[in-house]
Design a protein around this motif. Sequence first.
Motif, PDB file in Angstrom:
ATOM      1  N   GLY A 189      56.717  17.340  93.184  1.00  0.00           N
ATOM      2  CA  GLY A 189      56.960  15.912  93.381  1.00  0.00           C
ATOM      3  C   GLY A 189      56.254  15.056  92.346  1.00  0.00           C
ATOM      4  O   GLY A 189      56.826  14.100  91.814  1.00  0.00           O
ATOM      5  N   SER A 190      54.990  15.390  92.044  1.00  0.00           N
ATOM      6  CA  SER A 190      54.247  14.637  91.028  1.00  0.00           C
ATOM      7  C   SER A 190      54.880  14.806  89.659  1.00  0.00           C
ATOM      8  O   SER A 190      54.978  13.859  88.876  1.00  0.00           O
ATOM      9  N   PHE A 191      55.341  16.020  89.391  1.00  0.00           N
ATOM     10  CA  PHE A 191      56.001  16.292  88.113  1.00  0.00           C
ATOM     11  C   PHE A 191      57.282  15.469  88.001  1.00  0.00           C
ATOM     12  O   PHE A 191      57.566  14.864  86.954  1.00  0.00           O
ATOM     13  N   ALA A 192      58.059  15.449  89.082  1.00  0.00           N
ATOM     14  CA  ALA A 192      59.298  14.665  89.085  1.00  0.00           C
ATOM     15  C   ALA A 192      58.995  13.179  88.901  1.00  0.00           C
ATOM     16  O   ALA A 192      59.730  12.455  88.229  1.00  0.00           O
ATOM     17  N   SER A 193      57.892  12.724  89.501  1.00  0.00           N
ATOM     18  CA  SER A 193      57.516  11.314  89.374  1.00  0.00           C
ATOM     19  C   SER A 193      57.182  10.961  87.931  1.00  0.00           C
ATOM     20  O   SER A 193      57.529   9.881  87.448  1.00  0.00           O
ATOM     21  N   ILE A 194      56.525  11.886  87.217  1.00  0.00           N
ATOM     22  CA  ILE A 194      56.195  11.650  85.809  1.00  0.00           C
ATOM     23  C   ILE A 194      57.470  11.516  84.986  1.00  0.00           C
ATOM     24  O   ILE A 194      57.610  10.620  84.151  1.00  0.00           O
ATOM     25  N   VAL A 195      58.429  12.419  85.233  1.00  0.00           N
ATOM     26  CA  VAL A 195      59.690  12.370  84.491  1.00  0.00           C
ATOM     27  C   VAL A 195      60.458  11.089  84.811  1.00  0.00           C
ATOM     28  O   VAL A 195      61.005  10.431  83.927  1.00  0.00           O
ATOM     29  N   GLN A 196      60.470  10.719  86.106  1.00  0.00           N
ATOM     30  CA  GLN A 196      61.201   9.519  86.514  1.00  0.00           C
ATOM     31  C   GLN A 196      60.534   8.239  86.019  1.00  0.00           C
ATOM     32  O   GLN A 196      61.184   7.199  85.941  1.00  0.00           O
ATOM     33  N   SER A 197      59.247   8.329  85.685  1.00  0.00           N
ATOM     34  CA  SER A 197      58.547   7.127  85.229  1.00  0.00           C
ATOM     35  C   SER A 197      59.084   6.623  83.892  1.00  0.00           C
ATOM     36  O   SER A 197      58.743   5.527  83.461  1.00  0.00           O
ATOM     37  N   PHE A 198      59.932   7.420  83.234  1.00  0.00           N
ATOM     38  CA  PHE A 198      60.564   6.950  82.002  1.00  0.00           C
ATOM     39  C   PHE A 198      61.397   5.699  82.261  1.00  0.00           C
ATOM     40  O   PHE A 198      61.634   4.913  81.343  1.00  0.00           O
ATOM     41  N   GLU A 199      61.836   5.523  83.514  1.00  0.00           N
ATOM     42  CA  GLU A 199      62.615   4.329  83.847  1.00  0.00           C
ATOM     43  C   GLU A 199      61.831   3.057  83.531  1.00  0.00           C
ATOM     44  O   GLU A 199      62.393   2.079  83.041  1.00  0.00           O
TER      45      GLU A 199
END
Length: 711
Positions: free
Chosen positions: A255-265
């Motif tokens: 989940g934290s990893f996905a959040s980092i990737v999604q933070s590109f938004e």
Amino acid sequence: MILNNSNTGGPLFEALLYICEFHHHAVSPAALISGLPLQNNQLSPAVFSRAADRAKLASKILQRPLTELNSALFPAILLLKDNKACLIHNIDYKTKQAVISYPELAQSVSTITLDDIDTMYAGTVLYVRPKTDAEEKTNHFKLAAHLHWFWGVIKQNTSLYRDVLLAAVLVNLFALSMPMFVMNVYDRVVPNLATHTLWILASGITLVLVADLVLKLLRHHFVDLAASKTDVMLSSAIMDKVLSMQLKYRPTSTGSFASIVQSFESVRSFIGSLTIVALADLPFVLLYCIVIALISLPLLAPIVVGAMISLLFAYFAQKKLKFLSDESAKSVAERNATLIEAIGSLEAAKSSNVKSDIQHNWEQLSLSCAHNSAKMRSVSASVSNVTGFIQQLAGVAVIVTGVYLLIDGNLTQGSLIAVFLLSSRALAPVSQAAGLLAQFHYASSAFDNLNVLMEYPSEQDAARKTIDKPVLQGKIEFKRVSFTYPDSDLPSLQNVSFSIEPGEHVAILGRNGSGKSTLEKLILGLYQPNEGQVLLDGIDINQLDLHQVRNNVGYVPQDITLFRGSLRYNIELAAPAKSAEHFLNICNISGLNHLISQHPAGFEMQVGEKGQNLSGGQKQIVAIARALFNDPPILLLDEPTAALDHSSEDAFRRQLGGYAKGKTLLLITHRSPLLTLANRIIVIDNGKIIADGPKDTVMEALRQGRIMGTT
């Protein structure tokens, strides 16, 4: 010579392979397209340049009629109608004939008239040639290898941002026209009743306003165009890094990893139109101040004081915003991790009665996120409101000061109005820049996290040349291998050495956590040993192309992962297309034919996300069929029958015995019936090999208790 017995990739891929061979570029077909976004398992024109880049070839797609093709760049690829393609080798405009071949039979050329080609030609040509020395140092984004993953892409769009700045210069110059128009009307037209001059001035200002409107629209268009191009390139680069990064750098929390990737938004949002426009306008504050000073120097003082107070307040606020944005990013990552974990383990949460704990953690994290967001909004709003207040107060100060100057005869009425209009224009960019602080710090935190991700090394450097080995014989050798998982204090393997000959069947025995599965992960190149060497066919695995290695290995992991889609998709995946007879044979060996015959959808049965529509045994059968589908020379089976009933296990054992003849088989199991498939046993305990020899000898030693490394 390029070995390719695959139909995977489609006509464009086959054409690329021919051009690679034509230019004497040794390539691995699997490596060219592995990880690329294929459409229906075929290479598309939009992705062609990325595959060509891996072959050290430069490519360009152009719209050209047949009469304008550049023969110096032949062979080239012509896109035909109905998603087909052909290679053009030569063209003679005098006889109106051309020499072409089709990708499936690229070595067999034929002569055809231009009229016949024209009826098939879709109007698009792909030129492909070897890269120059300078181009060798760039990737498929035409980005130099030494440039930063983010700023390099921004630099690539310099021409678009240059147009934005040019438009900003003209827009801000046009902004001076309205105050000047008002000043001249009040100072010259009204006192002299010069209506003719009024209409001339009105016509001029109207033209300026129209030009201003057009430039603003163009400016937004250029900014959006640059942002969209940047977005596509950066999103592709981020996902490519996620898929290619070494597993040892993978964060423990999905989940934290996905959040980092999604933070590109948030980064993408910050580099969008509003931000660029606001920053582009900021330097012109100085221009407006100069014009105001030329009109009346005393009226400049309120504006300078107002700008300084606004920037000072924003400076102190940004420290608080930076702290809050960092805390908010952490809270969002933890909440996202909780959400992913709860969804992924919903059945376990219900059966174990831990819903209360999950709910409590979710509410606490949601409260923390809401608290931090509220504080950020409060600080950001205070910056916007205070700067807006200062802007209005500066306007009042300009009017008050201007009135006194007007009374003293040092200022005209038109000049006062012009300065008032310019004061709001001068302070507006300052207010906008101050208001962007919250967005900037959140984007900055996201950028820092993404920067760490992008710095992780890939599992194989694309620039490093590897040994082309499309087909492995199956010899496996470990030389003094030691390995410890990241964030683990205990080694999984310690000084392990053994050699397995091609076609040998070996069973790996040992207690849980003894390091058995780690052996197979090292053979697949999923991890690299801390010490020692892993060799396949006598070659260090680091010198081999990992795509080729994995194409030669059929792997059944202990934890089965299926992908959303049909049974057929989960079996074939990226493997080369096979005959229907081969497919049915694999289903028969794995036992999948029983599942297919009982379901009305057959091969097209949907397995659901992570295979949730299937039982544990059914998922294992699908994983077995997937491992065997590519007919690999090496089989790595980790507890392949752990979820099967005895009859299914016995049927699979008998079928696998015939199928695995001549193949290297590494079998990890606690089920004694499967040991009949092995002729050699290796016993491992606490990461060390404690027994290695013929099956009968090792089994007898186990029965007598002379070996204590397994049950």
